[in-house]
Motif scaffolding. Structure first.
Motif, PDB file in Angstrom:
ATOM      1  N   THR A 147      -0.499  -0.582   4.201  1.00 20.23           N
ATOM      2  CA  THR A 147      -2.064  -0.895   4.004  1.00 20.23           C
ATOM      3  C   THR A 147      -1.581  -2.985   3.087  1.00 20.23           C
ATOM      4  OG1 THR A 147      -3.669  -0.323   2.611  1.00 20.23           O
ATOM      5  CG2 THR A 147      -0.992   0.586   1.911  1.00 20.23           C
ATOM      6  N   ARG A 148      -2.324  -3.611   2.826  1.00 22.64           N
ATOM      7  CA  ARG A 148      -2.185  -4.157   2.652  1.00 22.64           C
ATOM      8  C   ARG A 148      -3.421  -4.502   1.667  1.00 22.64           C
ATOM      9  NH1 ARG A 148       0.105 -10.262   3.183  1.00 22.64           N
ATOM     10  NH2 ARG A 148      -1.383 -12.018   2.135  1.00 22.64           N
ATOM     11  N   TYR A 149      -3.328  -4.622  -0.104  1.00 21.76           N
ATOM     12  CA  TYR A 149      -5.048  -5.576  -0.433  1.00 21.76           C
ATOM     13  C   TYR A 149      -4.651  -6.807  -1.399  1.00 21.76           C
ATOM     14  CZ  TYR A 149      -8.411  -5.392  -3.787  1.00 21.76           C
ATOM     15  OH  TYR A 149      -9.901  -5.086  -4.002  1.00 21.76           O
ATOM     16  N   ASP A 150      -5.240  -8.009  -0.903  1.00 21.32           N
ATOM     17  CA  ASP A 150      -5.459  -8.661  -1.296  1.00 21.32           C
ATOM     18  C   ASP A 150      -6.075  -9.388  -2.465  1.00 21.32           C
ATOM     19  OD1 ASP A 150      -3.194 -10.471   0.266  1.00 21.32           O
ATOM     20  OD2 ASP A 150      -4.845  -9.936   1.573  1.00 21.32           O
ATOM     21  N   PHE A 151      -5.515  -9.807  -3.597  1.00 20.71           N
ATOM     22  CA  PHE A 151      -6.122  -9.602  -5.246  1.00 20.71           C
ATOM     23  C   PHE A 151      -7.354 -11.256  -4.839  1.00 20.71           C
ATOM     24  CE2 PHE A 151      -3.495  -6.803  -5.911  1.00 20.71           C
ATOM     25  CZ  PHE A 151      -4.397  -5.328  -6.757  1.00 20.71           C
ATOM     26  N   GLY A 152      -6.491 -11.677  -3.955  1.00 19.45           N
ATOM     27  CA  GLY A 152      -7.135 -13.657  -3.672  1.00 19.45           C
ATOM     28  C   GLY A 152      -6.788 -14.120  -2.814  1.00 19.45           C
ATOM     29  N   SER A 153      -6.967 -15.829  -3.176  1.00 21.86           N
ATOM     30  CA  SER A 153      -5.553 -15.974  -2.090  1.00 21.86           C
ATOM     31  C   SER A 153      -4.674 -16.220  -2.460  1.00 21.86           C
ATOM     32  CB  SER A 153      -5.941 -17.366  -1.118  1.00 21.86           C
ATOM     33  OG  SER A 153      -6.685 -18.204  -2.616  1.00 21.86           O
ATOM     34  N   ALA A 154      -3.870 -16.529  -3.659  1.00 19.91           N
ATOM     35  CA  ALA A 154      -3.138 -16.396  -4.425  1.00 19.91           C
ATOM     36  C   ALA A 154      -1.450 -15.029  -4.485  1.00 19.91           C
ATOM     37  CB  ALA A 154      -2.805 -16.990  -5.654  1.00 19.91           C
ATOM     38  N   PHE A 155      -2.551 -14.057  -4.481  1.00 15.69           N
ATOM     39  CA  PHE A 155      -1.596 -12.424  -4.482  1.00 15.69           C
ATOM     40  C   PHE A 155      -2.069 -11.652  -3.871  1.00 15.69           C
ATOM     41  CE2 PHE A 155       0.107  -9.271  -7.043  1.00 15.69           C
ATOM     42  CZ  PHE A 155       1.891  -9.443  -7.168  1.00 15.69           C
ATOM     43  N   GLY A 156      -1.081 -10.765  -2.849  1.00 17.17           N
ATOM     44  CA  GLY A 156      -1.657  -9.234  -2.665  1.00 17.17           C
ATOM     45  C   GLY A 156      -0.303  -8.660  -2.387  1.00 17.17           C
ATOM     46  N   ILE A 157      -0.322  -7.331  -2.790  1.00 17.27           N
ATOM     47  CA  ILE A 157       0.035  -6.758  -2.691  1.00 17.27           C
ATOM     48  C   ILE A 157       0.709  -5.496  -0.960  1.00 17.27           C
ATOM     49  CG2 ILE A 157       0.483  -5.687  -5.458  1.00 17.27           C
ATOM     50  CD1 ILE A 157      -0.916  -3.450  -3.953  1.00 17.27           C
ATOM     51  N   ARG A 158       1.245  -5.696  -0.948  1.00 17.36           N
ATOM     52  CA  ARG A 158       1.465  -4.242   0.786  1.00 17.36           C
ATOM     53  C   ARG A 158       2.451  -3.024   0.764  1.00 17.36           C
ATOM     54  NH1 ARG A 158       3.565  -9.726   4.365  1.00 17.36           N
ATOM     55  NH2 ARG A 158       5.803  -9.659   3.458  1.00 17.36           N
ATOM     56  N   GLY A 159       2.794  -2.371   1.642  1.00 20.73           N
ATOM     57  CA  GLY A 159       2.867  -1.153   1.306  1.00 20.73           C
ATOM     58  C   GLY A 159       3.537  -0.136   2.930  1.00 20.73           C
ATOM     59  N   SER A 160       4.275   0.628   2.983  1.00 26.07           N
ATOM     60  CA  SER A 160       3.980   1.227   4.377  1.00 26.07           C
ATOM     61  C   SER A 160       4.964   2.437   3.820  1.00 26.07           C
ATOM     62  CB  SER A 160       4.968   0.254   5.479  1.00 26.07           C
ATOM     63  OG  SER A 160       5.877  -0.504   5.122  1.00 26.07           O
ATOM     64  N   ALA A 161       4.433   3.543   4.734  1.00 20.18           N
ATOM     65  CA  ALA A 161       5.667   4.790   4.816  1.00 20.18           C
ATOM     66  C   ALA A 161       5.276   5.119   6.811  1.00 20.18           C
ATOM     67  CB  ALA A 161       5.064   5.408   4.020  1.00 20.18           C
ATOM     68  N   GLY A 162       6.539   5.736   6.596  1.00 13.46           N
ATOM     69  CA  GLY A 162       6.912   6.421   8.022  1.00 13.46           C
ATOM     70  C   GLY A 162       8.334   7.039   8.621  1.00 13.46           C
ATOM     71  N   THR A 163       7.950   7.763   9.462  1.00 12.99           N
ATOM     72  CA  THR A 163       9.220   8.427   9.655  1.00 12.99           C
ATOM     73  C   THR A 163       9.362   7.571  11.793  1.00 12.99           C
ATOM     74  OG1 THR A 163       7.873   9.161  11.797  1.00 12.99           O
ATOM     75  CG2 THR A 163       7.827  10.466   8.990  1.00 12.99           C
ATOM     76  N   GLY A 164      10.701   7.591  11.969  1.00 11.27           N
ATOM     77  CA  GLY A 164      11.112   7.158  13.269  1.00 11.27           C
ATOM     78  C   GLY A 164      11.840   8.505  13.364  1.00 11.27           C
ATOM     79  N   THR A 165      12.623   8.126  14.620  1.00 12.35           N
ATOM     80  CA  THR A 165      13.023   8.603  15.759  1.00 12.35           C
ATOM     81  C   THR A 165      14.404   7.522  16.593  1.00 12.35           C
ATOM     82  OG1 THR A 165      11.797  10.716  16.325  1.00 12.35           O
ATOM     83  CG2 THR A 165      14.122   9.988  17.765  1.00 12.35           C
TER      84      THR A 165
END
Length: 846
Positions: A538-556
């Motif tokens: 997911t990602r959230y942009d607070f405007g054109s100058a700053f945004g936060i992002r993150g992820s979680a998941g499993t793999g094989t």
């Protein structure tokens, strides 16, 4: 090609053609989606790394997603848009469209919910490297590779992403899974036990750009995508010819290199293209070994001599308004000669009396390989009446390696028969993969929803084979050929398996500023069982100058057929290491369990920022936990090892018996990797004084061992599964910090690229010279400077000179107490052991 492979290939093509005809008929009269219209834009004109770099940048931006891509989740070669002007190309190059990481169309690199680094053809050329692996290592701090390898590791190189194993990175070409090398690295270093994709065999001149996704993505891309994904996107050139020739060598001798590459584009009617590439590269051996103590030099440490021929193509042609045919392929033929340890006259007199008549000055055996590798993809894609984009493809890849041991002898043959050959065929490997993908994608517009909901589903079938062929009888008779005994008939294997997978992928914007992507993938490998992986980003942009992002998941990461069936005997002066194949009598004595899947859990969080106009900053922290990580066991000695080696049918040379050990692959470690990826870019425009494109990329990672899974039989025998060498390979053998900063200055016909790379400290534990204990080999931190100066003589001709490691720096010398193999420098040095390399390049476009 074997009967099973031919049958599977025929079934795959038959399925592809039958389904494509049916889908094509369904698509007749359907309206073309926006994605299809983007993909049917005219192919671009010819582009070269030096002479027409702006067009290459424009091609990157035009790699828009048409159809659903593949089970890997990216889009196979779509036609490029017409080249933009130079000014537009410069803008696009700083924020290109990427097709890795999301199945949504036309996503920009800076808008991604996961970190992606894009390396253009111009970036690759400016490294001065003649192969893809070294070029990527130069510009991607998260990617590292050892300076040199030994035995089979000298013949086919591997790499690591984020400090994890080579098998934990997935490689795609035009979004399709690339087949693995048939070679397995068996010596003790961080690549031990891995057979990964060989990047050197992909023609560098055919590559438009490379997208490196940093993060676990197995739920999107399938097995192996734990550390990340490397997606190699090929050129889409419809006209023009580019010829490039390069020559160079090391300042202190050796490594003389000559390379010739040709790329040609042609139009297929008004709406298709065919891009062809051919190349040849010769690289002579280098020698950085320590003193041999004999009349001939030791030559074991340095680059092997390599001759490489490559060919490739990328093709696309619409069959009608709704169905497009595409195909791409690469072919490589490579020969490699690598020296083994020197056997001095005194060593011969003590351990091999009688051989002095053949080698009065001693001898260095030579490991020689001849490798033929190819991959072919054929696919069709289009749109149904209900506006589902579909993509059906089949990819077949095969790697064949034949091995010889030259300038050697079989001492047992000499003593038993009075004569011995001095060269042997010691065996070989063959591996293949046949992968068929069927993918669907559609964007749904929902009321009261801020953006379309992109839904993708897909299916994959893969058939894999691996065979190990024994050497000629003289190569394995009794003690076998010195340095590299031939593979025994009991080592031989002929394995195959099937796997099937299905995935669902959904992405959308919950709010205009809030993006979310999710994927679930089920995969079932024959004999290993089914797995289910999921990921959300997911990602959230607070405007054109700053945004936060993150992820979680499993793999094989599924164990490869090579890991399950590999056997080898590695002999050095005074010692031997026997790799016991799983499911063998020797493995049962050792209590070696069957391999199972590695599983991972990944979390990341970061931010993207533009604090001032044009200055772009990305920082992402991550944690990757891997359970049941496949490692080679520690060195097993004593009665238990002797029984297992005898059951394997291996006879150890007399001088090595006292220091002979057995090993086997096992799911032996649970690890945790924590790190940070960061990038910064900015473009300075000085008007009539030129422009500078600034880039700073950095990686920090640290791996710890959470727990060790020791088989019961080894616990009962008091044998540690992971010895000090294995622990260091997992935790300290690669640098924790790598920072790369560059500035590319352009003024008129001049382009100057200056790069400074910092490699942090790394350390590997090694056996003492007399095998009495362990010592650490430390590689101290170092700054390495690279320079490339290019000048455009005419519109179509560019010359360049440059240097890798401009100031001719060397790593710290090895610990003299642990220098049993004439290694003067640590072979894991991330910046090499050969010092400075200097080159000149000429590029002409017609």
């Amino acid at each position: 090609m074997g009967t099973k492979a031919r049958g599977a290939w025929t079934v795959g093509l038959g399925s592809l053609l039958a389904t494509s005809i049916a889908l094509g008929q369904t698509a007749q009269g359907a309206s073309t989606s926006n994605d299809t219209a983007a993909a049917q834009a005219a192919p671009n004109a010819s582009a070269t790394p030096d002479a027409q770099a702006d067009q290459s940048a424009s091609s990157n931006a035009a790699s828009l997603a048409q159809g659903s891509g593949t089970a890997g989740g990216t889009v196979a070669g779509t036609a490029s848009a017409t080249s933009a002007g130079a000014g537009d190309a410069s803008t696009v190059a700083l924020n290109p469209v990427v097709v890795t990481g999301s199945r949504a169309s036309a996503q920009r690199q800076r808008d991604s919910a996961t970190p992606i680094q894009v390396i253009t053809a111009q970036d690759l050329a400016a490294t001065g490297q003649g192969n893809l692996l070294d070029a990527l290592k130069t510009v991607v701090p998260s990617l590292t590779t050892p300076a040199v390898g030994y035995d089979a590791g000298a013949l086919s190189r591997t790499f690591q992403l984020r400090g994890l194993g080579p098998g934990e990175t997935l490689v795609l070409v035009n979004g399709k899974r690339r087949h693995l090398s048939a070679t397995l690295y068996a010596d003790e270093d961080p690549s031990q036990g891995a057979n990964a994709v060989d990047l050197d065999l992909i023609p560098l001149s055919l590559i438009d750009h490379v997208e490196v996704l940093l993060g676990s993505a197995a739920a999107q891309y399938g097995s192996d995508a734990i550390a990340g994904v490397v997606n190699i996107v090929l050129k889409k050139q419809s006209e023009g010819t580019t010829i490039s020739t390069t020559g160079g060598g090391y300042f202190d001798g050796g490594g003389a290199t000559g390379q010739f590459d040709l790329t040609h584009g042609m139009a297929l009617g008004d709406d298709g293209f065919l891009t062809l590439s051919a190349g040849y590269r010769h690289h002579s051996a280098s020698d950085r070994s320590g003193a041999s103590g004999g009349p001939e030099p030791a030559q074991v440490q340095g680059d092997p001599q390599t001759n490489l021929f490559t060919f490739g193509y990328n093709l696309e042609k619409p069959l009608n308004d709704d169905v497009t045919l595409y195909s791409f392929a690469t072919v490589a033929d490579r020969t490699v000669r690598a020296y083994e340890n020197y056997r001095s006259p005194s060593y011969i007199a003590e351990n091999l009396p009688g051989l002095e008549a053949i080698y009065p000055n001693g001898f260095s055996p030579i490991e020689h390989s001849h490798e033929t590798d190819y991959s072919v993809t054929v696919g069709v894609r289009g749109t149904t009446e209900s506006h589902w984009d579909w993509d059906l493809s089949t990819t077949y890849g095969r790697d064949v390696i034949n091995l010889q041991n030259l300038n050697t002898a079989n001492y047992s043959l000499l003593t038993d028969t009075g004569s011995t050959p001095t060269s042997f065929d010691v065996g070989g490997y063959t591996s293949s993969e046949l992968t068929t993908n069927l993918d669907f994608k559609r964007a749904f517009s929902l009321p009261f929803w801020s953006s379309p909901v992109n839904v993708a589903v897909g299916f994959e079938h893969r058939y894999e084979t691996f065979s190990l062929n024994p050497g000629d009888p003289g190569s394995y008779y009794e003690s076998g050929a010195v340095a590299f005994p031939g593979y025994l008939p009991t080592d031989a294997s002929d394995a195959h398996r099937n796997s099937v997978a299905a995935y669902t992928d959904v992405s959308t914007h919950i709010l205009p500023a809030w993006q979310i992507d999710g994927a679930i993938r089920a995969e079932d490998y024959q004999s290993l069982g089914a797995t289910l992986d999921g990921t959300v980003s997911t990602r959230y942009d607070f405007g054109s100058a700053f945004g936060i992002r993150g992820s979680a998941g499993t793999g094989t990461h599924a164990p490869t057929l090579v890991q399950e069936n590999y056997s080898a005997t590695n002999v050095t002066t005074g010692g031997a290491m026997i790799q016991i194949p799983l499911n063998s009598a020797g493995a049962r004595i050792l209590g070696a369990p069957s391999l199972k899947d590695e599983t991972s859990r990944q979390f990341s969080f970061g931010f993207v920022a533009e604090p001032v106009a044009g200055l772009h900053l990305n920082v992402d922290a991550y944690q990757i936990d891997i359970d049941n990580r496949i490692v080679d066991s520690g060195d097993i000695s004593g009665t238990l090892a002797a029984q297992a080696i005898a059951a394997n049918g291996t006879i150890v040379p007399a001088d090595a018996i006292a220091n002979t050990y057995a090993q086997f692959f096992t799911n032996g470690a649970n690890t945790r990797t924590r790190g940070i990826d960061a990038s910064l870019d900015y473009k300075s425009d000085f008007g009539s004084y030129g422009t500078v494109a600034w880039n700073l990329n950095a990686n920090y990672n640290r791996t710890t061992i959470r727990s060790v899974n020791t088989p019961a039989s080894l616990q009962a025998a008091g044998v540690a599964l992971l010895d000090a060498i294995q622990v260091s390979n997992l935790t300290t053998a690669t640098p924790r910090i790598v920072v790369s900063g560059s500035g590319a200055y352009t003024l008129g016909p001049w382009r100057v690229t200056l790069r400074e790379t910092y490699y942090g400290k790394s350390s590997q534990t090694q056996w003492a010279t007399d095998y009495s204990g362990y010592y650490a080999d430390n590689i101290n931190p170092a700054f390495i400077t690279d320079l490339d100066v290019a000048f455009k003589i005419t519109k179509n001709t560019t010359i360049a000179i440059g240097a890798n490691n401009l100031f001719n720096k060397y790593p710290t010398e090895t610990n003299p107490n642990a220098r049993s193999n004439f290694d003067l420098y640590p072979h894991l040095s991330p910046f090499g052991i050969n010092g400075g390399y200097y080159y000149a390049r000429l590029t002409v476009s017609i």
